[in-house]
Write a protein that holds these residues in place. Structure first.
Motif, PDB file in Angstrom:
ATOM      1  N   VAL A  22       0.812  -1.224   0.000  1.00 31.64           N
ATOM      2  CA  VAL A  22       0.000   0.000   0.000  1.00 31.64           C
ATOM      3  C   VAL A  22       0.844   1.273   0.000  1.00 31.64           C
ATOM      4  O   VAL A  22       0.309   2.365  -0.142  1.00 31.64           O
ATOM      5  N   SER A  23       2.147   1.139   0.171  1.00 31.81           N
ATOM      6  CA  SER A  23       3.022   2.314   0.138  1.00 31.81           C
ATOM      7  C   SER A  23       4.420   1.867  -0.261  1.00 31.81           C
ATOM      8  O   SER A  23       4.709   0.673  -0.358  1.00 31.81           O
ATOM      9  N   GLY A  24       5.267   2.859  -0.483  1.00 39.85           N
ATOM     10  CA  GLY A  24       6.645   2.561  -0.857  1.00 39.85           C
ATOM     11  C   GLY A  24       6.812   2.423  -2.362  1.00 39.85           C
ATOM     12  O   GLY A  24       5.906   2.704  -3.139  1.00 39.85           O
ATOM     13  N   ASP A  41       6.143   4.643  -7.303  1.00 36.25           N
ATOM     14  CA  ASP A  41       6.064   5.115  -5.920  1.00 36.25           C
ATOM     15  C   ASP A  41       4.585   5.135  -5.544  1.00 36.25           C
ATOM     16  O   ASP A  41       3.828   5.987  -6.010  1.00 36.25           O
ATOM     17  N   LEU A  42       4.175   4.194  -4.718  1.00 39.24           N
ATOM     18  CA  LEU A  42       2.758   4.072  -4.360  1.00 39.24           C
ATOM     19  C   LEU A  42       2.263   5.223  -3.499  1.00 39.24           C
ATOM     20  O   LEU A  42       1.057   5.378  -3.312  1.00 39.24           O
ATOM     21  N   ASP A  43       3.169   6.042  -2.988  1.00 38.76           N
ATOM     22  CA  ASP A  43       2.763   7.209  -2.208  1.00 38.76           C
ATOM     23  C   ASP A  43       2.401   8.391  -3.110  1.00 38.76           C
ATOM     24  O   ASP A  43       1.898   9.398  -2.627  1.00 38.76           O
ATOM     25  N   ASP A  44       2.634   8.248  -4.401  1.00 36.50           N
ATOM     26  CA  ASP A  44       2.257   9.249  -5.401  1.00 36.50           C
ATOM     27  C   ASP A  44       0.987   8.738  -6.096  1.00 36.50           C
ATOM     28  O   ASP A  44       1.026   7.726  -6.794  1.00 36.50           O
ATOM     29  N   LEU A  48       0.606   5.413  -8.489  1.00 39.58           N
ATOM     30  CA  LEU A  48      -0.187   4.292  -8.001  1.00 39.58           C
ATOM     31  C   LEU A  48      -1.255   3.919  -9.028  1.00 39.58           C
ATOM     32  O   LEU A  48      -1.419   2.747  -9.369  1.00 39.58           O
ATOM     33  N   ASP A  70      -3.928  -4.006  -3.807  1.00 46.54           N
ATOM     34  CA  ASP A  70      -4.511  -4.044  -2.467  1.00 46.54           C
ATOM     35  C   ASP A  70      -5.996  -3.720  -2.596  1.00 46.54           C
ATOM     36  O   ASP A  70      -6.367  -2.742  -3.270  1.00 46.54           O
ATOM     37  N   THR A  73      -7.200  -0.147  -1.455  1.00 43.60           N
ATOM     38  CA  THR A  73      -6.642   0.868  -2.346  1.00 43.60           C
ATOM     39  C   THR A  73      -7.338   0.817  -3.697  1.00 43.60           C
ATOM     40  O   THR A  73      -7.658   1.856  -4.282  1.00 43.60           O
TER      41      THR A  73
END
Length: 102
Positions: A22-24, A41-44, A48, A70, A73
């Motif tokens: 879900v992140s990173g 970058d899953l935080d962007d 994502l 996920d 998400t």
């Protein structure tokens, strides 16, 4: 008939099967993304979404879907994903939570 109409797509029976990160930063294997940009970058949110679109379009197995998507998400970003119409219909027919999210 177009290629997208003949192609088979992997779809989970239950969204709970999708337990990916879900992140990173995630690097997709070449069978899912053969472009030069195969790291996301899953935080962007934009990256994502792009990764989710590629995995949904290219995955040939439940294992690929579970490794990179996920469920929560996916529901959250479903309405913003650019997918072929037949792919969207197939996923929504199997996963009613996506219809509500759209």
């Amino acid at each position: 008939m177009r290629y997208a109409d003949r192609r088979t797509y992997a779809v989970p029976e239950d969204l709970a099967q999708l337990t990916g990160p879900v992140s990173g930063v995630v690097e997709l294997p070449r069978h899912l993304d053969w472009s030069e940009q195969h790291t996301y970058d899953l935080d962007d949110p934009a990256q994502l979404g792009l990764m989710y679109e590629r995995v949904i379009r290219e995955a040939s197995s439940l294992e690929d879907l579970a490794a990179y998507l996920d469920a929560r998400t996916l529901v959250r970003c479903w309405g913003r994903l650019y997918l072929p119409v037949q792919v969207r219909r197939l996923w929504e027919s199997r996963c009613p939570a996506l219809v509500a999210a759209a």
